[in-house]
Write an enzyme that holds these catalytic residues in place. Structure first.
Site, short mmCIF file in Angstrom:
data_model
loop_
_atom_site.label_atom_id
_atom_site.label_comp_id
_atom_site.label_asym_id
_atom_site.label_seq_id
_atom_site.Cartn_x
_atom_site.Cartn_y
_atom_site.Cartn_z
N ASN A 103 -5.77 -28.60 17.81
CA ASN A 103 -6.24 -29.53 16.78
C ASN A 103 -7.02 -28.74 15.74
O ASN A 103 -8.00 -28.08 16.09
CB ASN A 103 -7.13 -30.60 17.41
CG ASN A 103 -7.90 -31.42 16.37
OD1 ASN A 103 -7.42 -31.63 15.28
ND2 ASN A 103 -9.09 -31.85 16.73
N GLY A 104 -6.60 -28.80 14.49
CA GLY A 104 -7.34 -28.13 13.44
C GLY A 104 -6.47 -27.26 12.56
O GLY A 104 -5.26 -27.49 12.43
N GLU A 105 -7.08 -26.25 11.98
CA GLU A 105 -6.38 -25.30 11.11
C GLU A 105 -6.94 -23.91 11.34
O GLU A 105 -8.15 -23.72 11.44
CB GLU A 105 -6.57 -25.66 9.63
CG GLU A 105 -6.09 -27.05 9.23
CD GLU A 105 -4.58 -27.17 9.15
OE1 GLU A 105 -3.89 -26.12 9.28
OE2 GLU A 105 -4.09 -28.29 8.97
N GLY A 130 -18.14 -31.13 0.80
CA GLY A 130 -19.25 -30.20 0.61
C GLY A 130 -20.20 -30.10 1.78
O GLY A 130 -21.31 -29.58 1.62
N CYS A 176 -4.88 -32.73 14.28
CA CYS A 176 -4.17 -33.46 15.31
C CYS A 176 -5.13 -33.99 16.35
O CYS A 176 -6.35 -33.92 16.20
CB CYS A 176 -3.14 -32.55 15.99
SG CYS A 176 -2.09 -31.63 14.83
#
Length: 638
Positions: free
Chosen positions: A86-88, A372, A2
């Protein structure tokens, strides 16, 4: 994934109105097109807490997990703790189980709710419990403070500024600039650092008075006192004694679990596949962990030296993925305005162009893509580490080695292509007399110290702070203590180049297209393991990533392990002699550019002439200057 923005203030005259808060939030709509929300309260008497400062929290959402229930801003039960995020948080399920066991009640299935309940128990120390990529703002009404935190390796950005008793913050600089009265005064030291590294390093920002929260840090602000705390401090100087077999088994365990955690999503998911070792291993591990065909995405270019699609195609066939391959002709004239606008600060890594294209095209098929990034820093994958090791051997010869390099330098050409063997040999010889850290900076710099002194106008030099840009790299370099120089170089890259360049490039390019990018190599547990590994398990026979090959060698075609690293670039060299020549000359030598007082006209003219005549490949330097001038026109002059 987000965008977040907001403000905290004590004095009524410093209030950020709800209208301005919404403008801040909407400036990040590209990061979160699915939903938006704001929480705004003026300073007030809030029983039982007394006089509570004003707060504004804004959120734009890209829905990934708990699509129907993850609306933000989100509060705890009594609304004494609010957050935007914002993020996971990849370990949110285990955190939730622990918190429920401690008596907390959850109303959603999102990872966001774990933040407010963990904060109730842990306070600002909560960030050390997260495995994820995040920029988090927490409003704590009980303690009348705001708390900002950023993930350990800087995958998610977070800007802030303090103005008296007011704090403003945002996922991108453009959110803060929506607030009336925010100064756009240029920091000359930031320009000096930018021309050294091709980015403005944290905590600096191109605008004076605005800062980037460093990775692995959190801050607290109560209107009077700002405290910035480093919550992630792995010991870079401590090398573990571990057998090759034990290192292999631990690597397999950690990497597999990292990929597993990053497969959590309620939306379509795939992976970038360049055909290099790192992205290929991510895809190979995804295949083992899912019953569905893995979707992979590659981008190719007409110029053979910049095209890796044949390798990606080979890996895709070998692993049986649902492969999507795009061929594009990069159009710098079309791309430049978009890059200048979205990156907010001057950013001169030209690989942002292909990264932009691959993110744009991948988003047409999925919402989440694994990549990666991080494998080169953690497992010594860059070709430049070969030079670092060779220089260390010359250092062992003492004055004899340095004298030999000085004599040999006289027979090597000063010009020619930047990456030619003779030119690289000369740069190696020139740097031998330096300390290892300073030498490494000289090799990676866009403009090294000598070239910057030739470039700068006298009046600009007078404005520069008494701070050497080398201090940023050197502080990271010194953390390794007495370990070998290749370890010093790779771990310095991990805490400088990776967050400031690579992670910035990927975050901005992907989020510009509302694509979430996850990086399994940057799981902090895997990073802490790799940080402590001896270099003998990373580098063998003049090549890096030895342990990766030992652990996963049978999962990829043999020639993928042997192929030379290409990088992810565009033909700047050719562009600046052909289709971009007019734009380049007209921009850099314009009255507008020269009137800024930064650079000597004769030096800029020499760079252009030497490049035009193919005497020297100055493409990276000219790109940095072009981006800087166009950035001024977008963000300062407008």
């Amino acid at each position: 994934m987000c965008g977040i923005a907001g403000a905290f203030w004590v004095s009524p005259e410093n209030e950020v109105s709800e209208e301005v808060l919404r403008r801040m939030t909407d400036s990040l709509s590209h990061r979160g097109p699915d939903d938006s929300g704001v929480y705004h309260r003026s300073p007030r008497d809030l029983q039982p807490y007394g006089l509570v400062p004003g707060i504004g929290l804004g959120h734009r959402r890209l829905s990934i997990i708990d699509l129907s229930g993850g609306h933000q801003p989100l509060a705890n039960e009594d609304q004494s703790v609010w957050t935007v995020f914002n993020g996971e948080i990849f370990n949110y399920k285990s955190l939730r189980a622990r918190l429920e066991g401690a008596g907390h009640t959850f109303q959603t299935h999102s990872d966001t709710e774990a933040i407010v309940h963990l904060y109730e128990d842990e306070g600002p120390e909560l960030f050390s419990h997260f495995n994820g990529m995040f920029a988090i703002a927490i409003w704590d009404a009980r303690h009348r403070r705001i708390v900002l935190g950023r993930d350990r390796l800087g995958q998610k950005p977070l800007y802030y500024t303090i103005q008296g008793d007011r704090l403003l913050f945002g996922s991108e600089l453009k959110a803060i600039l929506q607030v009336p009265g925010v100064s756009r005064e240029i920091d000359p030291g930031a320009i000096d650092a930018y021309l050294t590294y091709q980015y403005v390093p944290h905590p600096q920002c191109i605008f004076r008075g605005i800062h980037k929260l460093p990775p692995g840090h959190y801050l607290t602000f109560d209107g009077k006192q700002l405290t910035v705390t480093n919550y992630w401090k792995p010991d870079f100087s401590n090398e573990i004694n571990i057998s090759l077999e034990d290192a292999k088994q631990e690597l397999i365990r950690l990497f597999t679990d990292s990929v597993r955690l990053r497969l959590q999503a309620d939306v379509p998911l795939g992976a970038f596949l360049s055909g290099g070792i790192d992205s290929s291993l991510v895809v190979a591990t995804m295949k083992k962990l899912t019953d569905q065909k893995v979707k992979t995405f590659s981008i190719g270019f007409p110029q053979k030296e910049y095209d890796e699609t044949s390798y990606a195609r080979q890996v895709a066939i070998h692993l049986g993925t649902e492969h999507h391959e795009f061929q594009v002709t990069p159009d710098a004239l079309e791309m430049l305005p978009k890059l200048i606008h979205h990156y907010d600060e001057p950013f001169a890594d030209s690989s942002a162009i292909p990264t932009w294209y691959v993110a744009q095209m991948t988003r047409e098929h999925v919402t989440v893509a694994l990549s990666g990034d991080g494998g080169d820093e953690l497992f010594a994958g860059y070709d430049r580490y070969r030079a670092v090791r060779l220089a260390a051997l010359v250092d062992m010869l003492g004055p004899v080695g340095r004298f030999g390099s000085k004599v040999g330098m006289k027979f090597l050409p000063a010009g020619g292509p930047q990456k030619s063997r003779l030119r690289r040999a000369r740069r190696f010889a020139e740097a031998i007399a330096m300390t290892p850290g300073r030498r490494y900076l000289d090799w990676i710099s866009i403009f090294n110290e000598t070239r910057r002194s030739e470039l700068y106008a006298d009046e600009f030099v007078e404005t520069l702070p008494d701070v050497d840009p080398y201090a940023f790299l050197n502080s990271a370099w010194k953390r390794v203590g007495k370990r070998d120089v290749m370890t010093a170089a790779s771990l310095a890259d991990l805490t400088t180049y990776l967050p400031c360049d690579l992670n910035t490039k990927v975050d901005i390019a992907s989020m510009a297209h509302a694509l979430e990018c996850r990086q399994p190599f940057l799981d902090y547990r895997l990073a802490e393991f790799a940080i402590r590994l001896p270099s003998k398990w990373k580098w063998r026979m003049g090549r890096g990533k030895f342990l990766l090959k030992h652990a996963f060698g049978d999962q990829l075609p043999p020639n993928i392990w042997k192929r030379r690293k290409m990088g992810f670039g565009v033909p700047l060299n050719t562009w600046f002699r052909n289709q971009l020549r007019g734009l380049l000359h007209d921009t850099l030598l314009s009255e507008t550019a020269m009137s800024r007082g930064y650079f000597r006209r004769d030096t800029v003219e020499t760079l252009l002439k030497e490049h035009d005549q193919n005497q020297f490949d100055h493409s990276a330097r000219l790109w940095a200057l072009l981006v800087l001038e166009l950035w001024h026109r977008e963000w300062v002059d407008a």
